[in-house]
Design a protein around this motif. Sequence first.
Motif, PDB file in Angstrom:
ATOM      1  N   SER A  64      72.184  33.414 -32.486  1.00  0.00           N
ATOM      2  CA  SER A  64      73.035  32.649 -33.407  1.00  0.00           C
ATOM      3  C   SER A  64      72.202  31.723 -34.272  1.00  0.00           C
ATOM      4  O   SER A  64      72.434  31.607 -35.487  1.00  0.00           O
ATOM      5  CB  SER A  64      74.100  31.862 -32.633  1.00  0.00           C
ATOM      6  N   GLY A  69      74.205  31.328 -37.584  1.00  0.00           N
ATOM      7  CA  GLY A  69      75.594  31.603 -37.244  1.00  0.00           C
ATOM      8  C   GLY A  69      76.115  30.652 -36.183  1.00  0.00           C
ATOM      9  O   GLY A  69      75.352  30.053 -35.432  1.00  0.00           O
ATOM     10  N   GLU A  70      77.417  30.570 -36.114  1.00  0.00           N
ATOM     11  CA  GLU A  70      78.055  29.709 -35.115  1.00  0.00           C
ATOM     12  C   GLU A  70      78.233  30.427 -33.777  1.00  0.00           C
ATOM     13  O   GLU A  70      78.108  29.815 -32.717  1.00  0.00           O
ATOM     14  CB  GLU A  70      79.423  29.247 -35.629  1.00  0.00           C
ATOM     15  N   LEU A 187      75.050  36.249 -43.192  1.00  0.00           N
ATOM     16  CA  LEU A 187      76.081  35.213 -43.144  1.00  0.00           C
ATOM     17  C   LEU A 187      75.865  34.187 -44.247  1.00  0.00           C
ATOM     18  O   LEU A 187      76.833  33.656 -44.816  1.00  0.00           O
ATOM     19  CB  LEU A 187      76.079  34.514 -41.777  1.00  0.00           C
ATOM     20  N   ASN A 216      80.691  33.372 -38.087  1.00  0.00           N
ATOM     21  CA  ASN A 216      81.047  31.957 -38.140  1.00  0.00           C
ATOM     22  C   ASN A 216      82.536  31.736 -37.883  1.00  0.00           C
ATOM     23  O   ASN A 216      83.004  30.606 -37.930  1.00  0.00           O
ATOM     24  CB  ASN A 216      80.682  31.371 -39.512  1.00  0.00           C
TER      25      ASN A 216
END
Length: 387
Positions: A64, A69-70, A187, A216
């Motif tokens: 992540s 990214g989340e 992303l 996300n």
Amino acid sequence: MTKRQFATNGVHSGEGEHDAHGALVTPIYANVTYRYDSPTEMKSEYRYSRMKEPTRESLNAVVSDLHNGEYARTFASGMAAINTLFTTALSADSHVVAGQTLYAESHTLLTRVFSDFGVDVTFVDTTDTENVANAIEENTDLIYLESPTNPMLQITDIAAVAAIADEHDVLMGVDNTFSSPALQRPLDLGVDVVVESLTKYVSGHSDAIAGAIVTNDKALDAEFEVIQYNQGATLGPHDAFLARRGAKTLGARMEKHCENARAVAQFLDEHDAVDRVYYPGLASHTNHEVAAEQMADFGGMVSVELDATLEETIAVLEALEVFQLAESLGGVESLVEQPAVMTHQDLSVEERDKAGIADSLIRFSIGIEGTEDLLHDLEQALAAGCN
């Protein structure tokens, strides 16, 4: 905490958070289940390793972070991750707009598995983003593509397609395997979901099979969790450990992969036995400018069409010594394969022709060996096979 650089995240993300003894590297938690304090109270957040497991959580954390990214989930293979995306996004009567050139198994999954459930697919050349916009229908639920593609290394303007997906309220997924997050983070370009075969560059040593989904979107991630847990495509702790170890050197390795690939592409581009070189770093490559804009470098994959017959092409491959004749990619060793009879053999002749996969096409995964050794190996093999 101050935002850290890519290489720093590769080394440190997810480490030291799970071990009670202060181990510098997250250990391999090989157990299946975890003790409860009572029937209604767990000792920790872990209860059963198919659901959640500390070694895998360490890998999730680094994946992540590397993708900005989340939420990240890691799977038993890249295909397991892709299947989870398709299962989540698609239902009966769904329509998909997909890249014309996809990894062969991704193509097969859409056309021979999901098609049985009523999913319809339109394959388009996504290097022209108007093709994507024109292919969208009322029931389009997913836009899915690779950039660079396998094996033609075509480049799509990811941000432009993401804007089209947003305009039509369609989920967009990108397979980022050929770039890895070291070179490209979809992303950041507006994509909803990234899938990646961690088997390749992230693991980097041809000794672990793994895949990942990154997003996300919290609600999407929750759906991925349901699919992963119930379909059982979770990553085992030993492969998670190896993939996490590989991530520590991803940034450094990619620099050498790219350096060697540039040299190989330039050498082959000037060789009389070569008809065409496919490498995004060449100024002659279609959408080279787009690649330069959205990628940190141009990657370690090079494909070429030889001015040769099928038999001569096979002779070239058999004469190579440093390059190993094998499928897969992204490892420290240089690999070579002939898509028409190896990775893409399950496609029909018509499907291969439509994707531009000629009998004389060769795909190279450029490793981190000495540059001159690779060039010498190519020179002697081309001389031996293309007399």
